[in-house]
Write an enzyme that holds these catalytic residues in place. Structure first.
Site, PDB file in Angstrom:
ATOM      1  N   HIS A 113       0.840  -1.207   0.000  1.00 21.37           N
ATOM      2  CA  HIS A 113       0.000   0.000   0.000  1.00 21.37           C
ATOM      3  C   HIS A 113       0.880   1.265   0.000  1.00 21.37           C
ATOM      4  O   HIS A 113       0.364   2.374   0.122  1.00 21.37           O
ATOM      5  CB  HIS A 113      -0.826   0.069   1.290  1.00 21.37           C
ATOM      6  CG  HIS A 113      -2.130  -0.669   1.268  1.00 21.37           C
ATOM      7  ND1 HIS A 113      -3.027  -0.598   0.237  1.00 21.37           N
ATOM      8  CD2 HIS A 113      -2.717  -1.466   2.207  1.00 21.37           C
ATOM      9  CE1 HIS A 113      -4.106  -1.333   0.535  1.00 21.37           C
ATOM     10  NE2 HIS A 113      -3.923  -1.869   1.718  1.00 21.37           N
ATOM     11  N   TYR A 201     -10.984   1.401 -10.249  1.00 19.90           N
ATOM     12  CA  TYR A 201     -12.019   0.412  -9.906  1.00 19.90           C
ATOM     13  C   TYR A 201     -13.190   0.519 -10.875  1.00 19.90           C
ATOM     14  O   TYR A 201     -13.709  -0.485 -11.368  1.00 19.90           O
ATOM     15  CB  TYR A 201     -12.480   0.700  -8.471  1.00 19.90           C
ATOM     16  CG  TYR A 201     -13.547  -0.218  -7.917  1.00 19.90           C
ATOM     17  CD1 TYR A 201     -13.188  -1.349  -7.181  1.00 19.90           C
ATOM     18  CD2 TYR A 201     -14.904   0.054  -8.078  1.00 19.90           C
ATOM     19  CE1 TYR A 201     -14.168  -2.181  -6.637  1.00 19.90           C
ATOM     20  CE2 TYR A 201     -15.878  -0.777  -7.545  1.00 19.90           C
ATOM     21  CZ  TYR A 201     -15.506  -1.896  -6.828  1.00 19.90           C
ATOM     22  OH  TYR A 201     -16.477  -2.709  -6.299  1.00 19.90           O
TER      23      TYR A 201
HETATM   24  P1  A3P Z   1     -17.372  -1.558  -0.867  1.00 21.39           P
HETATM   25  O1  A3P Z   1     -17.108  -1.291   0.577  1.00 21.39           O
HETATM   26  O2  A3P Z   1     -17.718  -0.306  -1.621  1.00 21.39           O
HETATM   27  O3  A3P Z   1     -18.352  -2.638  -1.103  1.00 21.39           O
HETATM   28  P2  A3P Z   1     -10.125  -3.581  -0.702  1.00 21.39           P
HETATM   29  O4  A3P Z   1     -10.115  -4.947  -1.263  1.00 21.39           O
HETATM   30  O5  A3P Z   1      -9.122  -2.652  -1.337  1.00 21.39           O
HETATM   31  O6  A3P Z   1     -10.076  -3.582   0.769  1.00 21.39           O
HETATM   32  O7  A3P Z   1     -11.510  -2.920  -1.148  1.00 21.39           O
HETATM   33  C1  A3P Z   1     -12.718  -3.401  -0.662  1.00 21.39           C
HETATM   34  C2  A3P Z   1     -13.820  -2.898  -1.561  1.00 21.39           C
HETATM   35  O8  A3P Z   1     -13.825  -3.672  -2.781  1.00 21.39           O
HETATM   36  C3  A3P Z   1     -15.190  -3.103  -0.939  1.00 21.39           C
HETATM   37  O9  A3P Z   1     -15.994  -2.066  -1.510  1.00 21.39           O
HETATM   38  C4  A3P Z   1     -15.539  -4.482  -1.445  1.00 21.39           C
HETATM   39  O10 A3P Z   1     -16.914  -4.796  -1.365  1.00 21.39           O
HETATM   40  C5  A3P Z   1     -15.056  -4.392  -2.881  1.00 21.39           C
HETATM   41  N1  A3P Z   1     -14.789  -5.701  -3.488  1.00 21.39           N
HETATM   42  C6  A3P Z   1     -14.251  -6.797  -2.905  1.00 21.39           C
HETATM   43  N2  A3P Z   1     -14.175  -7.810  -3.784  1.00 21.39           N
HETATM   44  C7  A3P Z   1     -14.677  -7.351  -4.943  1.00 21.39           C
HETATM   45  C8  A3P Z   1     -14.887  -7.948  -6.223  1.00 21.39           C
HETATM   46  N3  A3P Z   1     -14.569  -9.211  -6.456  1.00 21.39           N
HETATM   47  N4  A3P Z   1     -15.432  -7.183  -7.190  1.00 21.39           N
HETATM   48  C9  A3P Z   1     -15.773  -5.901  -6.957  1.00 21.39           C
HETATM   49  N5  A3P Z   1     -15.610  -5.278  -5.772  1.00 21.39           N
HETATM   50  C10 A3P Z   1     -15.064  -5.998  -4.772  1.00 21.39           C
END
Ligand code: A3P
Length: 301
Positions: A113, A201
């Site tokens: 990160h 994203y």
């Molecule tokens: P939301 O809280 O908006 O739903 P990270 O993985 O960087 O921690 O980010 C988490 C975010 O990505 C969350 O967003 C989560 O729901 C979403 N996320 C996790 N897996 C995903 C997938 N396979 N496709 C799309 N979004 C995903």
């Protein structure tokens, strides 16, 4: 400077960015000891920009000859994506984890990160590839706020949306300022497009197949026409979809190192959810900061 009450632990400011103390220590080890290889692939993200998703996509893409994405024993069916890529600042706490990274077979898929300015020199100077993922600041903030409330020590109570919003806008957030973190990689991707791939994203969500093709080409593992015709790209997209990953037992009930529940990484997986949380005043405020910070450099969300 120290900031209480945002995240899993207090945040400290180090070289212009906020992070937890143990990760700052790990970042120093990463900077000092890590030797990048020319065929390394380093995934970098802002927290809550879709890290879990892109980890899965990159892993499935890179390992598709050993593990076809539609196979019944695919590692993503029984492992959280977070367990398949080493977290560089988390893994540079001790020699054992460090040696494990040194001993990984090439091409290595690695994750951090850290902001661009804090990457080890060997990452910047080797031919290794950097894939950077970010997300529009409004959704990124709302996702971060939800996540923070899942992982904060209960003794800290609930973090209100207003308090979190104020901190985020002022640049106080894990790995923040968000604005400078994103801008660092954006500017580098403009200078060295063969080295840094800048992904959003929203684009992955809107055009998963096209994004995946570009990504595979960028990391030097393009899909062949035959693979395309056989539905390999579609199979990776399905395997890594929110619907599929979030319903797997390992991602529902699993526990990750550092005391995280695997399920905390899945919430909604949609674009635009922030309008359900932020007032029109807050939406305008975040837009105006984004315009001020990113506009002059041609970055838009
Ligand atoms: P939301 O809280 O908006 O739903 P990270 O993985 O960087 O921690 O980010 C988490 C975010 O990505 C969350 O967003 C989560 O729901 C979403 N996320 C996790 N897996 C995903 C997938 N396979 N496709 C799309 N979004 C995903």
């Amino acid at each position: 400077p120290r900031e209480e009450g945002w995240f899993q632990n207090s945040l400290y400011q180090f070289k212009g960015f906020w992070d937890q103390a143990w990760l700052i220590q790990g970042a120093l080890g990463f900077q000092k000891h890590f030797e990048a290889r020319d065929d390394d692939i380093l995934l970098v993200t802002t927290p809550k920009s879709g890290t879990t998703w892109l980890k899965a996509i990159l892993y499935a893409t890179l390992n598709r000859s050993n593990f076809p994405p539609n196979s019944h024993n695919h590692p993503l069916l029984t492992n959280s994506p977070h367990m398949l890529l080493p977290f560089m600042e988390g893994s540079h706490q001790d020699n054992i984890s460090r040696d494990r990274i040194d001993g990984m077979a090439s091409p290595r898929l690695l994750f951090t990160h850290l902001p661009y300015s804090s990457l080890p020199e060997s990452v910047k100077h080797s031919s290794c590839k950097i894939v950077f993922l970010c997300r529009n600041p409004k959704d990124n903030f709302v996702s971060l706020w939800h996540f923070a409330n899942k992982i904060r020590p209960k003794t800290w109570g609930t973090l209100s949306l207003e308090e979190a919003f104020d901190k985020f806008c002022r640049g106080v957030s894990p790995h923040g300022p968000f604005w400078d973190h994103v801008l660092g990689y954006w500017l580098e991707s403009l200078k060295r497009s063969e080295k840094v791939k800048f992904l959003k994203y929203e684009d992955l969500k809107d055009q998963p197949v096209a994004s995946l093709k570009t990504l595979a080409h960028f990391i030097g593992h393009s899909f062949s026409q035959e693979e395309e015709a056989n539905g390999v790209i579609d199979n990776i997209v399905s395997l890594c979809s929110f619907e599929n990953l979030s319903n797997l037992k390992v991602n529902k009930d699993g526990e990750l190192p550092f005391g995280m529940a695997a399920g905390a990484y899945f919430r909604q997986g949609q674009v635009g959810d922030s309008v359900n949380y932020l007032s029109s005043e807050s939406l305008e405020k975040i837009d105006s900061i984004a315009e001020q910070k990113f506009g002059p450099h041609g970055l838009k969300f």
